[in-house]
Write a protein that holds these residues in place. Structure first.
Motif, PDB file in Angstrom:
ATOM      1  N   ASP A 152     -17.496  30.655   9.509  1.00 42.71           N
ATOM      2  CA  ASP A 152     -17.490  32.115   9.463  1.00 42.71           C
ATOM      3  C   ASP A 152     -16.090  32.634   9.730  1.00 42.71           C
ATOM      4  N   GLU A 153     -15.972  33.949   9.857  1.00 42.63           N
ATOM      5  CA  GLU A 153     -14.666  34.592   9.905  1.00 42.63           C
ATOM      6  C   GLU A 153     -13.880  34.271  11.169  1.00 42.63           C
ATOM      7  N   ASP A 154     -14.515  33.699  12.177  1.00 39.23           N
ATOM      8  CA  ASP A 154     -13.821  33.352  13.414  1.00 39.23           C
ATOM      9  C   ASP A 154     -13.239  31.938  13.402  1.00 39.23           C
ATOM     10  N   ARG A 174     -11.850  37.613   2.086  1.00 41.27           N
ATOM     11  CA  ARG A 174     -11.534  36.222   1.743  1.00 41.27           C
ATOM     12  C   ARG A 174     -12.487  35.713   0.670  1.00 41.27           C
ATOM     13  N   THR A 230     -12.881  41.543   8.913  1.00 35.85           N
ATOM     14  CA  THR A 230     -12.598  40.394   8.049  1.00 35.85           C
ATOM     15  C   THR A 230     -13.908  39.865   7.490  1.00 35.85           C
ATOM     16  N   TYR A 231     -13.909  39.527   6.203  1.00 31.76           N
ATOM     17  CA  TYR A 231     -15.139  39.115   5.534  1.00 31.76           C
ATOM     18  C   TYR A 231     -14.881  37.952   4.581  1.00 31.76           C
ATOM     19  N   ASN A 232     -15.666  36.885   4.704  1.00 35.58           N
ATOM     20  CA  ASN A 232     -15.735  35.900   3.638  1.00 35.58           C
ATOM     21  C   ASN A 232     -16.463  36.552   2.472  1.00 35.58           C
ATOM     22  N   TYR A 279      -8.353  29.251   5.684  1.00 33.05           N
ATOM     23  CA  TYR A 279      -8.862  28.411   6.764  1.00 33.05           C
ATOM     24  C   TYR A 279      -8.072  27.110   6.851  1.00 33.05           C
ATOM     25  N   GLU A 312      -2.546  38.100   6.242  1.00 25.74           N
ATOM     26  CA  GLU A 312      -3.626  38.780   6.953  1.00 25.74           C
ATOM     27  C   GLU A 312      -3.130  39.353   8.275  1.00 25.74           C
TER      28      GLU A 312
END
Length: 373
Positions: free
Chosen positions: A151-153, A193, A254-256, A142, A178
């Motif tokens: 969040d992922e966005d 992530r 995509t995932y935190n 980030y 990525e």
């Protein structure tokens, strides 16, 4: 290893038909992709340091066939008997991928890349020979942590136009890695992530400092206030979830992947209770620690000031990952297992921790703080 095209065609057709099960689904402990009962062939890039060994053990326990690609220089820290059951492919991501040529796998777990050129070369080579590619990135991708609940966005860091791809900062490099993964594998790309990874096998000592210090007992210097946020994920929870992700056709995205938000004081109390320690905690304000040259993250490990550009660093949203099956073991278990693992290390390794506040320095700072009373 002989490839089975019939099974591969079945996995692909199941994904296209939308028949993929949820990450946890109705699987038993030996479940495999698509619920077929067949083992997957999984290639792990890396695999001998921290999260890799946990992935190897869990995947083998679930019946999969594992290949690892490494330089052959690092012995795994544990599960040695499991590594006798994996295929060892030797090479170098900077110069020699020949061991991967002409091979096919169901899934790739890329643990080892922090340079875009590495991902560019492996995805180019493996595209068309692998169904799914999971890249282990970092929340460091980030651009900043200037808000709570990222969040992922949220926008990621960017390499500057004048930077060579492999010369930029760690976060922007991860973000570019990525993108290469998505470009090559599209909806079959999985980006994970993690935040701070903790537990037995930690080769950074960044969280290990706390249970080891609490176990020693006495007065413990603690950062700022007990209410400051913290997020951690046990390496085993992360690794097992990663394996479950690649088991499932169609499970892209995509995932935190860090823990749920916890207060620092609660974390230390859980550690103390788990270890039955006689430690006490003295909370020293940020500004005083700065004046004493006590550095966040390096000395007060697992902590960053919840202010300005770092306010959200330990308050990242993990809702998407939880929805996709990520779960967490009790912190008390992680604390006990971490101390047991630490105590098993050679004395010379334990004598030189890689992070945390040295004992003599802690005593000096606590004395200076008490002198202000």
């Amino acid at each position: 290893m002989t490839w089975n095209p019939t099974r591969r065609e079945f996995v692909k057709s199941s994904a296209r038909a939308g028949g993929a099960l949820g990450v946890l689904g109705a699987f038993g402990s030996a479940a495999c992709a698509g619920g077929t009962g067949d083992p997957l062939r999984i290639l792990i890039l890396g695999g001998t340091r921290f999260i890799g060994p946990h992935q190897v053990k869990y995947a083998l326990d679930r019946g999969h066939e594992i290949s690892i690609f490494t330089r052959g220089r690092t012995e795994p820290p544990f599960y040695h008997d499991y590594f006798e059951r994996v295929e060892h492919l030797i090479g170098d991501r900077t110069s020699d991928l020949s061991a991967l040529e002409g091979r096919e796998w169901d899934a790739v777990i890329d643990n080892s890349a922090s340079y875009p050129s590495w991902v560019a070369s492996t995805t180019e080579l493996l595209c068309g020979h692998v169904d799914r590619y999971l890249f282990v990135s970092s929340i460091s991708a980030y651009a900043d942590f200037a808000q709570v609940g990222i969040d992922e966005d949220y926008h990621v860091g960017q390499l500057s136009p004048t930077e060579a791809e492999d010369d930029g900062g760690y976060g922007p490099r991860k973000a570019r890695c990525e993108q290469y993964t998505r470009d090559a594998f599209g909806e079959n790309a999985i980006i994970v992530r993690p935040g701070l990874i903790i537990g037995p096998g930690d080769n950074t000592d960044r969280w290990t400092y706390w249970p080891v210090r609490v176990a020693r007992g006495g007065e413990v210097l603690a950062p700022n206030t007990p209410a400051d946020p913290v997020q951690n994920i046990d390496a085993r929870d992360l690794s097992e979830w990663i394996v479950r992700l690649v088991e499932t056709p169609g499970q892209g995205g995509t995932y935190n992947a860090t823990g749920e938000v916890q207060q620092f004081g609660d974390m230390l109390e859980e550690i103390r209770g788990a270890l039955d320690a006689d430690a006490t905690f003295t909370w020293v304000p940020t500004e005083f620690m700065r004046a004493q040259e006590v550095a966040p993250w390096m000395h007060m490990t697992n902590w960053t000031p919840p202010e300005r550009e770092t306010v959200g660093m330990n308050q990242v949203s993990v809702a998407a990952a939880i929805q996709a099956g990520l779960n967490f073991r009790p912190l008390a278990d992680t604390a006990r297992d971490t101390v047991e693992w630490w105590n098993s290390l050679p004395e010379e390794r334990r004598a030189e921790p890689r992070a945390g506040l040295p004992s003599a320095r802690e005593t000096e700072v606590l004395a200076a703080w008490h002198a202000t009373d």
